[in-house]
Design a protein around this motif. Structure first.
Motif, PDB file in Angstrom:
ATOM      1  N   ALA A 186       4.488  75.509 -78.560  1.00 24.55           N
ATOM      2  CA  ALA A 186       3.611  76.455 -77.885  1.00 24.55           C
ATOM      3  C   ALA A 186       2.251  75.844 -77.642  1.00 24.55           C
ATOM      4  N   GLY A 187       1.746  75.122 -78.628  1.00 25.34           N
ATOM      5  CA  GLY A 187       0.448  74.502 -78.450  1.00 25.34           C
ATOM      6  C   GLY A 187       0.462  73.467 -77.356  1.00 25.34           C
ATOM      7  N   GLY A 188       1.581  72.720 -77.235  1.00 26.37           N
ATOM      8  CA  GLY A 188       1.656  71.700 -76.211  1.00 26.37           C
ATOM      9  C   GLY A 188       1.664  72.283 -74.826  1.00 26.37           C
ATOM     10  N   ALA A 189       2.167  73.511 -74.669  1.00 27.97           N
ATOM     11  CA  ALA A 189       2.218  74.131 -73.353  1.00 27.97           C
ATOM     12  C   ALA A 189       0.975  74.942 -73.063  1.00 27.97           C
ATOM     13  N   GLY A 190       0.104  75.092 -74.033  1.00 33.68           N
ATOM     14  CA  GLY A 190      -1.113  75.866 -73.805  1.00 33.68           C
ATOM     15  C   GLY A 190      -0.901  77.350 -73.892  1.00 33.68           C
ATOM     16  N   VAL A 191       0.236  77.808 -74.397  1.00 36.20           N
ATOM     17  CA  VAL A 191       0.509  79.230 -74.502  1.00 36.20           C
ATOM     18  C   VAL A 191       1.099  79.492 -75.868  1.00 36.20           C
ATOM     19  N   GLY A 192       1.501  80.760 -76.084  1.00 37.12           N
ATOM     20  CA  GLY A 192       2.142  81.140 -77.349  1.00 37.12           C
ATOM     21  C   GLY A 192       1.289  82.142 -78.084  1.00 37.12           C
ATOM     22  N   SER A 193       1.909  82.856 -78.987  1.00 34.13           N
ATOM     23  CA  SER A 193       1.204  83.916 -79.688  1.00 34.13           C
ATOM     24  C   SER A 193       0.425  83.403 -80.877  1.00 34.13           C
TER      25      SER A 193
ATOM     26  N   ARG B  88      10.133  72.740 -68.018  1.00 40.46           N
ATOM     27  CA  ARG B  88      11.001  72.563 -69.171  1.00 40.46           C
ATOM     28  C   ARG B  88      10.209  72.714 -70.481  1.00 40.46           C
ATOM     29  N   THR B  89       9.002  72.110 -70.506  1.00 40.20           N
ATOM     30  CA  THR B  89       8.152  72.202 -71.695  1.00 40.20           C
ATOM     31  C   THR B  89       7.692  73.641 -71.924  1.00 40.20           C
ATOM     32  N   LEU B  90       7.304  74.308 -70.855  1.00 40.18           N
ATOM     33  CA  LEU B  90       6.868  75.697 -70.967  1.00 40.18           C
ATOM     34  C   LEU B  90       8.002  76.587 -71.463  1.00 40.18           C
ATOM     35  N   SER B  91       9.195  76.388 -70.937  1.00 46.06           N
ATOM     36  CA  SER B  91      10.351  77.180 -71.362  1.00 46.06           C
ATOM     37  C   SER B  91      10.649  76.973 -72.840  1.00 46.06           C
ATOM     38  N   ALA B  92      10.518  75.721 -73.299  1.00 47.00           N
ATOM     39  CA  ALA B  92      10.750  75.429 -74.711  1.00 47.00           C
ATOM     40  C   ALA B  92       9.708  76.111 -75.585  1.00 47.00           C
ATOM     41  N   ALA B  93       8.457  76.145 -75.123  1.00 50.70           N
ATOM     42  CA  ALA B  93       7.401  76.809 -75.874  1.00 50.70           C
ATOM     43  C   ALA B  93       7.651  78.311 -75.958  1.00 50.70           C
ATOM     44  N   ILE B  94       8.067  78.890 -74.855  1.00 45.11           N
ATOM     45  CA  ILE B  94       8.374  80.320 -74.823  1.00 45.11           C
ATOM     46  C   ILE B  94       9.530  80.630 -75.772  1.00 45.11           C
ATOM     47  N   GLU B  95      10.551  79.797 -75.742  1.00 50.79           N
ATOM     48  CA  GLU B  95      11.705  80.014 -76.618  1.00 50.79           C
ATOM     49  C   GLU B  95      11.305  79.955 -78.087  1.00 50.79           C
ATOM     50  N   ALA B  96      10.508  78.951 -78.463  1.00 48.60           N
ATOM     51  CA  ALA B  96      10.101  78.805 -79.862  1.00 48.60           C
ATOM     52  C   ALA B  96       9.227  79.972 -80.310  1.00 48.60           C
ATOM     53  N   THR B  97       8.279  80.364 -79.464  1.00 51.78           N
ATOM     54  CA  THR B  97       7.368  81.452 -79.805  1.00 51.78           C
ATOM     55  C   THR B  97       8.115  82.769 -79.995  1.00 51.78           C
TER      56      THR B  97
ATOM     57  N   THR C 223       0.516  86.913 -70.674  1.00 49.65           N
ATOM     58  CA  THR C 223      -0.359  86.816 -69.508  1.00 49.65           C
ATOM     59  C   THR C 223      -0.600  85.353 -69.140  1.00 49.65           C
ATOM     60  N   ALA C 224      -0.831  84.512 -70.145  1.00 45.42           N
ATOM     61  CA  ALA C 224      -1.024  83.082 -69.902  1.00 45.42           C
ATOM     62  C   ALA C 224       0.240  82.461 -69.318  1.00 45.42           C
ATOM     63  N   GLU C 225       1.392  82.873 -69.813  1.00 40.16           N
ATOM     64  CA  GLU C 225       2.654  82.332 -69.307  1.00 40.16           C
ATOM     65  C   GLU C 225       2.876  82.718 -67.854  1.00 40.16           C
ATOM     66  N   VAL C 226       2.580  83.955 -67.509  1.00 41.86           N
ATOM     67  CA  VAL C 226       2.737  84.400 -66.125  1.00 41.86           C
ATOM     68  C   VAL C 226       1.843  83.587 -65.205  1.00 41.86           C
ATOM     69  N   GLN C 227       0.628  83.315 -65.636  1.00 37.47           N
ATOM     70  CA  GLN C 227      -0.280  82.513 -64.830  1.00 37.47           C
ATOM     71  C   GLN C 227       0.264  81.115 -64.600  1.00 37.47           C
ATOM     72  N   LEU C 228       0.815  80.511 -65.653  1.00 37.58           N
ATOM     73  CA  LEU C 228       1.384  79.164 -65.504  1.00 37.58           C
ATOM     74  C   LEU C 228       2.643  79.186 -64.631  1.00 37.58           C
ATOM     75  N   LEU C 229       3.469  80.184 -64.809  1.00 30.05           N
ATOM     76  CA  LEU C 229       4.694  80.277 -64.024  1.00 30.05           C
ATOM     77  C   LEU C 229       4.415  80.539 -62.546  1.00 30.05           C
ATOM     78  N   SER C 230       3.349  81.289 -62.298  1.00 31.26           N
ATOM     79  CA  SER C 230       3.002  81.660 -60.922  1.00 31.26           C
ATOM     80  C   SER C 230       2.073  80.652 -60.261  1.00 31.26           C
ATOM     81  N   GLY C 231       1.553  79.725 -61.059  1.00 32.07           N
ATOM     82  CA  GLY C 231       0.626  78.744 -60.514  1.00 32.07           C
ATOM     83  C   GLY C 231      -0.720  79.310 -60.176  1.00 32.07           C
ATOM     84  N   THR C 232      -1.127  80.399 -60.906  1.00 27.39           N
ATOM     85  CA  THR C 232      -2.430  81.005 -60.661  1.00 27.39           C
ATOM     86  C   THR C 232      -3.399  80.549 -61.738  1.00 27.39           C
TER      87      THR C 232
END
Length: 207
Positions: A45-52, A99-108, A197-206
């Motif tokens: 999660a830390g590597g992707a810049g997101v996570g709880s 792929r990295t973001l998805s892995a972070a989401i899965e772990a979190t 919210t952070a994940e949505v921004q990264l996924l949407s490119g905003t």
């Protein structure tokens, strides 16, 4: 039929839960300590810049209200669906950042799911009754869309499906922060709102 707001959904579900479970004869016990986030999940999660940031490892003596139980029940189902989504596309994703973001989401969410499942059995009859009413994550059409997407479109479809899914989680968590009673559950909701919210921004490119 007008779309229900997250707050209206939570309130309506609490009323339904009360009708199914009846009035409890005693207050539910305090929340147990959830399992802390694993080092691997935190690192991802830390590597992707997101996570709880991991669910807190200690809780106070406050008991959960019906609204807290409903929120946790909804979020358990929602996180279970999140894991379905990311695991369905895991072997087909081409973009390394995605792929990295998805892995972070899965772990979190795997860590959060363990904690929430540990909390719910202590909440009394309302917990099992609430399970009948959490319908905010039943996006089977989105799963089918991802499952049948051509290889060239998987990254785009995953971004769209996951962004919609995580946006609904952020909305529900935001509503819970305003109406929840238990401090630990509200803190979890706050973390969920921020991370999704952070994940949505990264996924949407905003930005």
């Amino acid at each position: 039929m007008p779309r229900r707001t997250p707050l209206a959904f939570l309130v309506a579900t609490v009323l339904l839960t009360g009708a199914c479970a009846g009035s409890p004869t005693s207050s539910p016990p305090a929340l147990p300590s959830p399992v802390p986030a694993s080092p691997a999940g935190s690192a991802a999660a830390g590597g992707a810049g997101v996570g709880s940031g991991g669910v807190g490892s200690s809780v106070g003596a406050d008991t959960m209200s019906g609204i807290d139980v409903v929120f946790l029940s909804i979020m358990v189902g929602h996180s279970e669906r999140t894991l379905q989504i990311v695991r369905l596309a895991r072997d087909r994703v081409r973009d390394e950042t995605l792929r990295t973001l998805s892995a972070a989401i899965e772990a979190t969410e795997a860590d959060e799911l363990t904690a929430m499942r540990g909390w719910l059995p202590t909440a009394g009859p309302a917990a099992s009754a609430a399970a009948h009413h959490h319908d905010g994550h039943g996006d089977d059409a989105a799963l089918d869309r991802l499952r049948t997407a051509p290889d060239a479109d998987v990254d785009r479809v995953l971004r769209e499906v996951l962004a919609d899914h995580q946006r609904s989680a952020a909305d529900l968590a935001r509503a819970q922060v305003g109406v929840g009673r238990n401090d630990q559950v509200r803190d979890l909701a706050r973390r969920i709102e921020q991370s999704r919210t952070a994940e949505v921004q990264l996924l949407s490119g905003t930005p």
